[in-house]
Design a protein around this motif. Structure first.
Motif, PDB file in Angstrom:
ATOM      1  N   LEU A  39      46.684  52.468  40.591  1.00  0.00           N
ATOM      2  CA  LEU A  39      46.378  53.222  42.135  1.00  0.00           C
ATOM      3  C   LEU A  39      44.568  52.920  41.617  1.00  0.00           C
ATOM      4  O   LEU A  39      44.094  53.219  43.059  1.00  0.00           O
ATOM      5  N   SER A  40      43.685  52.284  41.415  1.00  0.00           N
ATOM      6  CA  SER A  40      42.288  51.810  41.775  1.00  0.00           C
ATOM      7  C   SER A  40      42.122  50.726  42.459  1.00  0.00           C
ATOM      8  O   SER A  40      41.461  50.659  43.477  1.00  0.00           O
ATOM      9  N   GLY A  41      43.685  50.249  42.418  1.00  0.00           N
ATOM     10  CA  GLY A  41      43.821  48.568  43.098  1.00  0.00           C
ATOM     11  C   GLY A  41      42.104  47.686  42.835  1.00  0.00           C
ATOM     12  O   GLY A  41      42.353  46.906  43.590  1.00  0.00           O
ATOM     13  N   LEU A  42      41.991  47.744  42.090  1.00  0.00           N
ATOM     14  CA  LEU A  42      40.812  46.622  41.359  1.00  0.00           C
ATOM     15  C   LEU A  42      41.899  46.001  40.285  1.00  0.00           C
ATOM     16  O   LEU A  42      42.311  45.928  39.689  1.00  0.00           O
ATOM     17  N   VAL A  43      41.487  44.350  40.148  1.00  0.00           N
ATOM     18  CA  VAL A  43      42.314  43.329  39.669  1.00  0.00           C
ATOM     19  C   VAL A  43      40.947  42.805  39.158  1.00  0.00           C
ATOM     20  O   VAL A  43      40.483  41.465  40.443  1.00  0.00           O
ATOM     21  N   VAL A  98      39.677  28.559  30.768  1.00  0.00           N
ATOM     22  CA  VAL A  98      40.943  29.669  29.882  1.00  0.00           C
ATOM     23  C   VAL A  98      39.318  30.241  29.918  1.00  0.00           C
ATOM     24  O   VAL A  98      39.268  31.529  28.912  1.00  0.00           O
ATOM     25  N   ALA A  99      38.198  29.773  29.477  1.00  0.00           N
ATOM     26  CA  ALA A  99      37.308  30.911  28.426  1.00  0.00           C
ATOM     27  C   ALA A  99      36.852  32.090  29.764  1.00  0.00           C
ATOM     28  O   ALA A  99      37.124  33.226  29.595  1.00  0.00           O
ATOM     29  N   ALA A 100      36.858  31.427  31.004  1.00  0.00           N
ATOM     30  CA  ALA A 100      37.391  32.545  31.940  1.00  0.00           C
ATOM     31  C   ALA A 100      38.633  33.901  31.914  1.00  0.00           C
ATOM     32  O   ALA A 100      37.940  34.678  31.758  1.00  0.00           O
ATOM     33  N   ARG A 101      39.774  33.001  31.857  1.00  0.00           N
ATOM     34  CA  ARG A 101      40.255  33.990  31.897  1.00  0.00           C
ATOM     35  C   ARG A 101      40.278  35.102  30.048  1.00  0.00           C
ATOM     36  O   ARG A 101      40.836  35.898  29.891  1.00  0.00           O
ATOM     37  N   LEU A 102      40.027  34.076  28.955  1.00  0.00           N
ATOM     38  CA  LEU A 102      39.909  34.551  27.602  1.00  0.00           C
ATOM     39  C   LEU A 102      38.763  35.804  27.616  1.00  0.00           C
ATOM     40  O   LEU A 102      39.056  37.102  27.245  1.00  0.00           O
ATOM     41  N   GLY A 103      38.349  36.241  28.321  1.00  0.00           N
ATOM     42  CA  GLY A 103      37.054  36.666  28.628  1.00  0.00           C
ATOM     43  C   GLY A 103      37.980  38.296  29.315  1.00  0.00           C
ATOM     44  O   GLY A 103      37.327  39.365  28.707  1.00  0.00           O
ATOM     45  N   LEU A 104      38.767  37.976  30.656  1.00  0.00           N
ATOM     46  CA  LEU A 104      38.916  39.062  30.593  1.00  0.00           C
ATOM     47  C   LEU A 104      39.900  39.625  29.858  1.00  0.00           C
ATOM     48  O   LEU A 104      40.358  41.235  29.935  1.00  0.00           O
ATOM     49  N   ALA A 105      40.666  39.260  29.180  1.00  0.00           N
ATOM     50  CA  ALA A 105      41.732  39.457  28.203  1.00  0.00           C
ATOM     51  C   ALA A 105      41.109  40.494  27.281  1.00  0.00           C
ATOM     52  O   ALA A 105      41.919  41.546  26.670  1.00  0.00           O
ATOM     53  N   ARG A 106      40.216  39.911  26.696  1.00  0.00           N
ATOM     54  CA  ARG A 106      39.079  40.717  25.449  1.00  0.00           C
ATOM     55  C   ARG A 106      38.580  42.200  26.204  1.00  0.00           C
ATOM     56  O   ARG A 106      38.611  43.295  25.427  1.00  0.00           O
ATOM     57  N   ASP A 107      38.148  41.825  27.587  1.00  0.00           N
ATOM     58  CA  ASP A 107      37.626  42.881  28.085  1.00  0.00           C
ATOM     59  C   ASP A 107      38.610  44.496  28.216  1.00  0.00           C
ATOM     60  O   ASP A 107      37.922  45.254  28.446  1.00  0.00           O
ATOM     61  N   ALA A 108      38.939  44.120  28.736  1.00  0.00           N
ATOM     62  CA  ALA A 108      40.459  44.738  29.674  1.00  0.00           C
ATOM     63  C   ALA A 108      40.688  46.032  28.637  1.00  0.00           C
ATOM     64  O   ALA A 108      41.072  46.022  27.464  1.00  0.00           O
ATOM     65  N   ARG A 143      43.233  32.509  39.668  1.00  0.00           N
ATOM     66  CA  ARG A 143      41.962  33.432  40.563  1.00  0.00           C
ATOM     67  C   ARG A 143      42.324  33.374  42.581  1.00  0.00           C
ATOM     68  O   ARG A 143      41.669  34.345  42.244  1.00  0.00           O
ATOM     69  N   GLU A 144      42.228  32.617  42.921  1.00  0.00           N
ATOM     70  CA  GLU A 144      42.813  32.526  44.247  1.00  0.00           C
ATOM     71  C   GLU A 144      43.971  32.750  44.767  1.00  0.00           C
ATOM     72  O   GLU A 144      44.055  33.894  46.339  1.00  0.00           O
ATOM     73  N   ALA A 145      45.533  32.598  44.614  1.00  0.00           N
ATOM     74  CA  ALA A 145      46.339  32.511  45.515  1.00  0.00           C
ATOM     75  C   ALA A 145      47.610  33.495  44.480  1.00  0.00           C
ATOM     76  O   ALA A 145      47.681  34.937  45.140  1.00  0.00           O
ATOM     77  N   ILE A 146      46.564  34.032  43.078  1.00  0.00           N
ATOM     78  CA  ILE A 146      47.165  35.460  42.173  1.00  0.00           C
ATOM     79  C   ILE A 146      47.131  36.496  41.832  1.00  0.00           C
ATOM     80  O   ILE A 146      47.051  37.907  42.897  1.00  0.00           O
ATOM     81  N   ARG A 147      45.602  36.741  42.054  1.00  0.00           N
ATOM     82  CA  ARG A 147      44.858  37.614  41.809  1.00  0.00           C
ATOM     83  C   ARG A 147      44.904  38.817  42.579  1.00  0.00           C
ATOM     84  O   ARG A 147      44.954  39.400  42.169  1.00  0.00           O
ATOM     85  N   PRO A 148      44.173  38.079  44.464  1.00  0.00           N
ATOM     86  CA  PRO A 148      44.461  38.935  45.133  1.00  0.00           C
ATOM     87  C   PRO A 148      45.097  39.477  45.206  1.00  0.00           C
ATOM     88  O   PRO A 148      45.068  40.665  46.476  1.00  0.00           O
ATOM     89  N   HIS A 149      46.886  39.279  44.795  1.00  0.00           N
ATOM     90  CA  HIS A 149      48.020  39.751  45.707  1.00  0.00           C
ATOM     91  C   HIS A 149      48.777  40.612  44.526  1.00  0.00           C
ATOM     92  O   HIS A 149      50.127  40.818  45.309  1.00  0.00           O
ATOM     93  N   VAL A 150      48.185  40.711  43.403  1.00  0.00           N
ATOM     94  CA  VAL A 150      48.760  40.955  42.472  1.00  0.00           C
ATOM     95  C   VAL A 150      49.002  42.945  42.596  1.00  0.00           C
ATOM     96  O   VAL A 150      50.390  43.525  42.374  1.00  0.00           O
TER      97      VAL A 150
END
Length: 455
Positions: A39-43, A98-108, A143-150
């Motif tokens: 419900l936060s709507g934050l991706v 890869v590093a950017a995706r790993l950072g999100l997975a680690r910190d979520a 990052r551009e096509a998937i994340r903004p719309h999930v």
């Protein structure tokens, strides 16, 4: 509502990225945590090179390399630079993604939305196996096509994925020309049906969705003209999506019994809108979502509930995610899904609080058979236990668990089990840990425990 520690552990594994130290001790029910995340709507958006910059940089460095080759050819006695050569630009961009995706997975904190990103990125697969252009753009596609719309509407996700440069390149739409268009008449080129076929078979209706070969051809005609800029000009930078009117097949097109007039780029948008709201699309998406999160053979009642939600809520993916976590079938206490290699490695890093090294992770995932954005075919990576639990796959996991145990040699295995499994840990696992000959062996046993391998 009282907090159920077992349900918390189950939810963190089934819907999230795995428990970190301290995550199993929560003051509120895990359902509320998941609901609030949706419900936060934050991706979260990772930091990384954007597509246009990557394409421009690639072109510039390729030209620079060509200049160096010419200079060396003209001056054969010129000294060569010392030290190892820098990795190719496409490899540097890939590792940065890869590093950017790993950072999100680690910190979520939990990672449910991140899991949704992974699910949809696999649903709309683009793969670096097709070459350098995809290696620099696959991460940007996510990052551009998937994340903004999930957490938005499926129609917007579908349009963004179908028209992103990475998808147009991956499924060869850049080579598709309307046979009766000016470009087709001049160049004697024709249709490429790859993108039209996969949009129907994989992305919307599904293989049993009621379409025919004539519909594949019709959608391919609608898609003609959608391409990628090769040179920068007023429309955008190299690598950007462009609609080339001169390559678009003229005239109306009938798809699934509905006729779409030749009105330029709007023709595709209208066709995709209708595909996005089709009942077969709702069933296909619902089945794949239920299969991914709950069971290889998902409960029919759950699939039916998700299908109704998709249709009633006009493809609102946040409502679909809420319907998933609110469904009683989704909380079956039996852990029926095996973690994919990416999920297994991420859960390992989170559980041990290890700082991920992108190259180490890339090598580990290659050994396990699931490198980032590298599916062998447009249908994405498999989503069933039979694929990932093969004898070869389990041996690779055991090797990785043993190496990780050595890296985390100072970790108390019993404490690790409490942190990442909690009440899910069985008596058999606890007995095996007490009998471990060393801490590294004990850590490996935790990582290979059925309760950790499954979710």
């Amino acid at each position: 509502m009282a907090v159920d520690p077992r349900r918390t552990a189950l939810g963190l594994g089934r819907f999230g990225l795995g428990a970190r130290p301290g995550d199993l001790v929560r003051a509120e029910p895990i359902e509320e945590v998941l609901r609030r995340e949706i419900l936060s709507g934050l991706v979260p958006l990772p930091g990384g090179p954007d597509l246009s910059a990557a394409a421009t940089l690639l072109s510039a460095l390729q030209a620079e390399e060509q200049s160096r080759k010419l200079a060396r050819a003209a001056s054969p006695d010129a000294p060569m630079p010392e030290g190892p050569p820098a990795p190719p630009i496409q490899e540097r961009i890939y590792q940065a993604e890869v590093a950017a995706r790993l950072g999100l997975a680690r910190d979520a904190p939990v990672g449910f939305v991140e899991r949704l990103v992974w699910f949809w990125a696999n649903h709309f697969t683009v793969s670096v196996v097709r070459g350098a252009q995809l290696r620099v753009s696959a991460g940007a596609f996510e990052r551009e096509a998937i994340r903004p719309h999930v957490l938005g509407r499926f129609r917007d996700l579908l349009l963004a994925a179908a028209t992103h440069p990475a998808m147009l390149i991956y499924l060869d739409n850049v080579a598709s020309v309307g046979p009766n268009s000016p470009a087709g008449q001049r160049q004697r080129k024709g249709l490429n049906e790859n993108l039209g076929r996969e949009l129907l078979e994989l992305h919307t209706l599904g293989v049993d969705g009621g379409y025919t070969q004539a519909d594949v051809t019709a959608l391919a005609r609608i898609l003609t003209g959608w391409s990628v800029l090769r040179d920068g000009h007023a429309e955008g930078l190299p690598g950007a999506t462009a609609f080339r009117r001169g390559a678009h097949e003229p005239g109306p097109v009938t798809l699934l019994g509905r006729t779409y007039l030749d009105i330029g780029p709007e023709q595709l948008r209208l066709a995709l809108d209708d595909l996005a709201t089709h009942p077969a699309t709702a069933r296909h998406v619902a089945f794949r979502l239920a299969r991914h999160f709950v069971a290889d053979d998902p409960p029919p009642a759950l699939v039916a509930r998700l299908t109704r939600t998709f249709l009633d809520q006009d493809g609102d993916l946040s409502r679909l995610a809420l319907a998933l976590i609110e469904a009683p079938e989704a909380w079956d206490p039996v852990q029926r899904k095996i973690r994919s290699p990416q999920e297994f490695l991420t859960a390992t890093l989170r559980g041990l609080a290890l700082a991920p090294d992108p190259r180490m992770v890339t090598g580990g995932l290659a050994a396990l058979g699931q490198p980032y954005w590298s599916a062998p075919a447009p249908n994405g990576y498999p989503d069933d236990a039979g694929t990932w639990a093969s004898p070869e796959g389990m041996r690779a996991r055991l090797d990785l668990a043993a190496r990780t145990g050595q890296l985390a040699a100072g970790t108390d295995p019993m404490a690790l089990a409490e942190a990442v499994l909690g009440p899910l840990a069985t008596d058999e696992t606890r007995t095996a840990l007490r009998r471990a000959e060393s801490r590294p062996q004990g850590v490996a046993l935790v990582l290979m425990a059925p309760e950790f391998q499954r979710r």
